[in-house]
Design a protein around this motif. Structure first.
Motif, PDB file in Angstrom:
ATOM      1  N   ILE A 265       0.842  -1.192   0.000  1.00  0.00           N
ATOM      2  CA  ILE A 265       0.000   0.000   0.000  1.00  0.00           C
ATOM      3  C   ILE A 265       0.878   1.244   0.000  1.00  0.00           C
ATOM      4  O   ILE A 265       1.890   1.309   0.708  1.00  0.00           O
ATOM      5  CB  ILE A 265      -0.971  -0.008   1.207  1.00  0.00           C
ATOM      6  N   PHE A 266       0.485   2.221  -0.819  1.00  0.00           N
ATOM      7  CA  PHE A 266       1.263   3.450  -0.983  1.00  0.00           C
ATOM      8  C   PHE A 266       0.445   4.662  -0.559  1.00  0.00           C
ATOM      9  O   PHE A 266      -0.785   4.631  -0.553  1.00  0.00           O
ATOM     10  CB  PHE A 266       1.673   3.631  -2.451  1.00  0.00           C
ATOM     11  N   ASP A 267       1.171   5.742  -0.252  1.00  0.00           N
ATOM     12  CA  ASP A 267       0.486   7.015  -0.088  1.00  0.00           C
ATOM     13  C   ASP A 267       0.328   7.656  -1.461  1.00  0.00           C
ATOM     14  O   ASP A 267       0.690   7.065  -2.488  1.00  0.00           O
ATOM     15  CB  ASP A 267       1.224   7.912   0.908  1.00  0.00           C
ATOM     16  N   ARG A 272       5.967   6.810   0.386  1.00  0.00           N
ATOM     17  CA  ARG A 272       5.785   5.965   1.569  1.00  0.00           C
ATOM     18  C   ARG A 272       5.102   4.663   1.170  1.00  0.00           C
ATOM     19  O   ARG A 272       4.301   4.632   0.234  1.00  0.00           O
ATOM     20  CB  ARG A 272       4.917   6.661   2.627  1.00  0.00           C
ATOM     21  N   ALA A 273       5.417   3.599   1.917  1.00  0.00           N
ATOM     22  CA  ALA A 273       4.791   2.311   1.654  1.00  0.00           C
ATOM     23  C   ALA A 273       4.714   1.510   2.946  1.00  0.00           C
ATOM     24  O   ALA A 273       5.520   1.693   3.862  1.00  0.00           O
ATOM     25  CB  ALA A 273       5.584   1.515   0.614  1.00  0.00           C
ATOM     26  N   SER A 274       3.733   0.641   3.008  1.00  0.00           N
ATOM     27  CA  SER A 274       3.666  -0.391   4.037  1.00  0.00           C
ATOM     28  C   SER A 274       3.196  -1.668   3.357  1.00  0.00           C
ATOM     29  O   SER A 274       2.874  -1.673   2.165  1.00  0.00           O
ATOM     30  CB  SER A 274       2.741   0.014   5.185  1.00  0.00           C
ATOM     31  N   ALA A 275       3.156  -2.750   4.112  1.00  0.00           N
ATOM     32  CA  ALA A 275       2.865  -4.050   3.508  1.00  0.00           C
ATOM     33  C   ALA A 275       1.927  -4.863   4.400  1.00  0.00           C
ATOM     34  O   ALA A 275       1.654  -4.506   5.548  1.00  0.00           O
ATOM     35  CB  ALA A 275       4.171  -4.815   3.267  1.00  0.00           C
ATOM     36  N   VAL A 276       1.453  -5.963   3.841  1.00  0.00           N
ATOM     37  CA  VAL A 276       0.594  -6.918   4.543  1.00  0.00           C
ATOM     38  C   VAL A 276       1.092  -8.308   4.196  1.00  0.00           C
ATOM     39  O   VAL A 276       1.364  -8.593   3.020  1.00  0.00           O
ATOM     40  CB  VAL A 276      -0.883  -6.759   4.105  1.00  0.00           C
ATOM     41  N   ASP A 277       1.258  -9.170   5.187  1.00  0.00           N
ATOM     42  CA  ASP A 277       1.748 -10.513   4.883  1.00  0.00           C
ATOM     43  C   ASP A 277       0.612 -11.409   4.401  1.00  0.00           C
ATOM     44  O   ASP A 277      -0.552 -11.010   4.349  1.00  0.00           O
ATOM     45  CB  ASP A 277       2.499 -11.111   6.080  1.00  0.00           C
ATOM     46  N   GLY A 278       0.957 -12.657   4.030  1.00  0.00           N
ATOM     47  CA  GLY A 278      -0.011 -13.561   3.443  1.00  0.00           C
ATOM     48  C   GLY A 278      -1.121 -13.995   4.376  1.00  0.00           C
ATOM     49  O   GLY A 278      -2.138 -14.542   3.926  1.00  0.00           O
ATOM     50  N   LYS A 279      -0.967 -13.727   5.667  1.00  0.00           N
ATOM     51  CA  LYS A 279      -2.024 -14.036   6.634  1.00  0.00           C
ATOM     52  C   LYS A 279      -2.920 -12.835   6.899  1.00  0.00           C
ATOM     53  O   LYS A 279      -3.812 -12.898   7.745  1.00  0.00           O
ATOM     54  CB  LYS A 279      -1.390 -14.519   7.943  1.00  0.00           C
ATOM     55  N   GLY A 280      -2.653 -11.737   6.209  1.00  0.00           N
ATOM     56  CA  GLY A 280      -3.465 -10.548   6.387  1.00  0.00           C
ATOM     57  C   GLY A 280      -3.029  -9.674   7.543  1.00  0.00           C
ATOM     58  O   GLY A 280      -3.769  -8.786   7.971  1.00  0.00           O
ATOM     59  N   LYS A 281      -1.807  -9.876   8.033  1.00  0.00           N
ATOM     60  CA  LYS A 281      -1.303  -9.077   9.151  1.00  0.00           C
ATOM     61  C   LYS A 281      -0.511  -7.885   8.622  1.00  0.00           C
ATOM     62  O   LYS A 281       0.303  -8.011   7.721  1.00  0.00           O
ATOM     63  CB  LYS A 281      -0.402  -9.932  10.045  1.00  0.00           C
ATOM     64  N   GLU A 282      -0.759  -6.733   9.211  1.00  0.00           N
ATOM     65  CA  GLU A 282      -0.046  -5.526   8.819  1.00  0.00           C
ATOM     66  C   GLU A 282       1.459  -5.656   9.039  1.00  0.00           C
ATOM     67  O   GLU A 282       1.904  -6.151  10.068  1.00  0.00           O
ATOM     68  CB  GLU A 282      -0.521  -4.320   9.645  1.00  0.00           C
ATOM     69  N   ILE A 283       2.236  -5.216   8.079  1.00  0.00           N
ATOM     70  CA  ILE A 283       3.666  -4.951   8.272  1.00  0.00           C
ATOM     71  C   ILE A 283       3.775  -3.437   8.195  1.00  0.00           C
ATOM     72  O   ILE A 283       4.030  -2.856   7.140  1.00  0.00           O
ATOM     73  CB  ILE A 283       4.530  -5.647   7.206  1.00  0.00           C
ATOM     74  N   ASN A 284       3.558  -2.800   9.318  1.00  0.00           N
ATOM     75  CA  ASN A 284       3.353  -1.366   9.342  1.00  0.00           C
ATOM     76  C   ASN A 284       3.986  -0.786  10.595  1.00  0.00           C
ATOM     77  O   ASN A 284       4.298  -1.509  11.543  1.00  0.00           O
ATOM     78  CB  ASN A 284       1.847  -1.074   9.331  1.00  0.00           C
ATOM     79  N   ARG A 285       4.219   0.500  10.601  1.00  0.00           N
ATOM     80  CA  ARG A 285       4.793   1.215  11.736  1.00  0.00           C
ATOM     81  C   ARG A 285       6.100   0.530  12.171  1.00  0.00           C
ATOM     82  O   ARG A 285       7.038   0.482  11.397  1.00  0.00           O
ATOM     83  CB  ARG A 285       3.763   1.321  12.867  1.00  0.00           C
ATOM     84  N   ASN A 286       6.180  -0.011  13.391  1.00  0.00           N
ATOM     85  CA  ASN A 286       7.414  -0.679  13.805  1.00  0.00           C
ATOM     86  C   ASN A 286       7.737  -1.860  12.891  1.00  0.00           C
ATOM     87  O   ASN A 286       8.907  -2.164  12.642  1.00  0.00           O
ATOM     88  CB  ASN A 286       7.290  -1.154  15.252  1.00  0.00           C
ATOM     89  N   GLY A 287       6.690  -2.514  12.384  1.00  0.00           N
ATOM     90  CA  GLY A 287       6.892  -3.671  11.520  1.00  0.00           C
ATOM     91  C   GLY A 287       7.571  -3.328  10.209  1.00  0.00           C
ATOM     92  O   GLY A 287       8.439  -4.069   9.734  1.00  0.00           O
TER      93      GLY A 287
END
Length: 516
Positions: A265-267, A272-287
């Motif tokens: 996902i982008f702004d 800026r970008a963040s991601a989501v793993d295959g289980k649907g969990k955010e890879i965001n902020r500290n991740g």
């Protein structure tokens, strides 16, 4: 005529109101302001490079905002009429605009990106670049000074009609996409290196749709479940912002429902970008900080990762103990962390990554450019490499512990002299923390310790037996009359720390506190 353009400065960016439509918000970034700021940038660039206007090449691009066309046409026309060679790049990303100063086929002296990142539809602004990267706050202040000077506005010599160069249309985003595709092919291998990967891209109706259609799909990835790729400056689906929970919930749902391997996902302007793993969990902020660091840990053991001030204690443990890196928790503001990392390298201390929890990630290998598409590309490369050996991307972060609860509160300061008032609150908080006596909900004493070194605001650790463990950071907003308070706990709840702090903060009647 009001020429107080200082109100348009937002750190190292220009941001203002470009469209009517929001009650109480009048346009302050129209054609006249754009004309003068563009001339101010051209004059600044002439001074820095020692070139005349007719020897400069400047690229201009924009994201999907509704006011973009009007502002771009004004900028292009302004530059053309002082003799600048102009590349009109149309819809582009902020990082791609900088790369127009790097790519040999462009070799621009400067670049202007028209964007206001994730702000509402009526806002817009400018990000300026030269060959050294994005301009700093002091540079923007200088450009504003030039824009407000009638003498400088009139001092730029206009060329003869025969020397006026018509703007040239360039497919910058196509060339930038080719650059990232080549990186994936080089590091993964094969003509279709992403075949078998299903990736959901959420562009939030900003400028990032190209990443699915011009990078991932041509390399074999299944992007059929991607969403909101069409540019639409009204942003009808959700805010184009990886920090927005509605936006993250939307892409998490799309990844789960489509059984995808990964979500990106982008702004709006793709820095800026963040991601989501295959289980649907955010890879965001500290991740996302942890992921970005893990991608370079093997090649750069012991390097220092510079982050913003609100990163968690668990992230520090992950970076230092799991990855063997060093962590410097610095200040909020993407230019602050980037400049600090560059400063470390100049001092002989290796720093390969500067990153904010907002998703601004800048690698040394990529000109210390905060580039969401470049970060996404490194994640995609790793996902493809791991899938080839039947491993999952999320395995990288299994050792990263999450806080039990995290919260951010934003306290308005209701006085015109809000900066001094905020300083007074922070200085008093240090003295209060040194003498405070508090108990947790179970009546056990709570130890409060100030964290040092600390480069922004006041960060405090709270320890109250097994019932309460956590930290808080109170700081001033970079630009607004607000004091953000971030709290994370590994036991207990955030409200408990907030209530302890309110014993001190309620003595400041100009600080508006929530009722909890």
């Amino acid at each position: 005529m009001d020429l107080n353009y200082g109100k348009l400065q937002n750190g190292s960016d220009i941001r203002g109101i470009a469209l009517e439509g929001v009650k109480g918000e009048s346009v302050n970034l129209g054609k006249e302001e754009t004309f003068r700021l563009t001339r101010g940038f051209a004059f600044w660039l002439m001074e820095k490079t020692g070139k005349e206007a007719k020897s400069l090449t400047i690229s201009v691009g924009n994201d999907s905002r509704l006011s973009a066309k009007m502002l771009r046409e004004t900028i292009v026309d302004t530059l053309v009429h002082i003799g600048v060679r102009v590349f009109d790049c149309g819809l582009a990303s902020t990082p791609a605009m900088f790369m127009s100063t790097v790519f040999s086929d462009y070799d621009c002296d400067g670049a202007i990106m028209i964007t206001a990142s994730h702000l509402p539809f009526n806002r817009n602004g400018f990000k300026y670049f030269d060959k050294d990267g994005g301009l700093n706050k002091s540079d923007i202040s200088q450009i504003i000074g030039y824009a407000q000077s009638d003498a400088i506005m009139e001092n730029i010599e206009r060329p003869s009609l025969k020397d006026v160069k018509q703007p040239e249309t360039r497919d910058l985003i196509g060339d930038y996409s080719s650059y990232l595709r080549e990186k994936i092919v080089r590091e993964v291998g094969g003509e279709q290196p992403l075949k078998g990967l299903k990736i959901v891209v959420d562009a939030g109706n900003g400028a990032g749709g190209f990443y699915a259609k011009q990078i991932l799909e041509p390399l074999g990835a299944d992007v059929s479940a991607s969403q909101f790729l069409e540019p639409d400056g009204s942003f009808p689906n959700h805010a184009p912002n990886p920090e927005n929970q509605e936006a993250m919930d939307s892409i998490c749902k799309a990844v789960v429902e489509s059984h995808a391997d990964l979500g990106l996902i982008f702004d709006t302007d793709v820095d800026r970008a963040s991601a989501v793993d295959g289980k649907g969990k955010e890879i965001n902020r500290n991740g996302i900080v942890a992921m970005a660091a893990a991608l370079i840990a093997k090649e750069h053991p012991g390097t220092t990762v510079v982050t913003d001030s609100i990163t968690s204690d668990q992230l520090t443990v992950y970076l230092t103990q799991c990855l063997g890196l060093k962590h410097l928790r610095f200040k909020r503001g993407y230019k602050n962390v980037i400049n600090k990392a560059m400063e470390l390298n100049e001092a002989g201390i290796d720093s390969q990554l500067a990153i904010e929890t907002s998703g601004h990630a800048a690698y040394k290998e990529n000109f210390f450019l905060d580039d969401g598409a470049y970060l996404a590309t490194k994640i995609v490369i790793k996902a493809a490499q791991m899938k080839a050996r039947d491993a999952l991307l999320e395995e990288i972060l299994t050792s990263l512990e999450e806080p039990q609860e995290a919260a951010e509160y934003r306290f308005p300061i209701e006085t015109p002299d809000f900066k001094a008032y905020g300083d007074e609150i922070l200085e008093g908080l240090k003295n209060w923390a040194a003498a405070a006596k508090a108990v947790n909900r179970e009546g056990q004493p709570v130890t409060i310790e100030m964290v040092r070194p600390n480069y922004e605001g006041v960060r405090l650790n709270f320890r109250g037996g097994e019932a309460l463990s956590g930290w808080c950071l109170l700081r001033k907003s970079l630009h607004d009359p607000i004091m953000p308070l971030n709290i994370e706990v590994t036991s207990g709840c955030c409200d408990e720390i907030l209530n302890i702090l309110k014993g001190y903060l309620t003595s400041y009647d100009k600080l508006k506190l929530p009722t909890v």
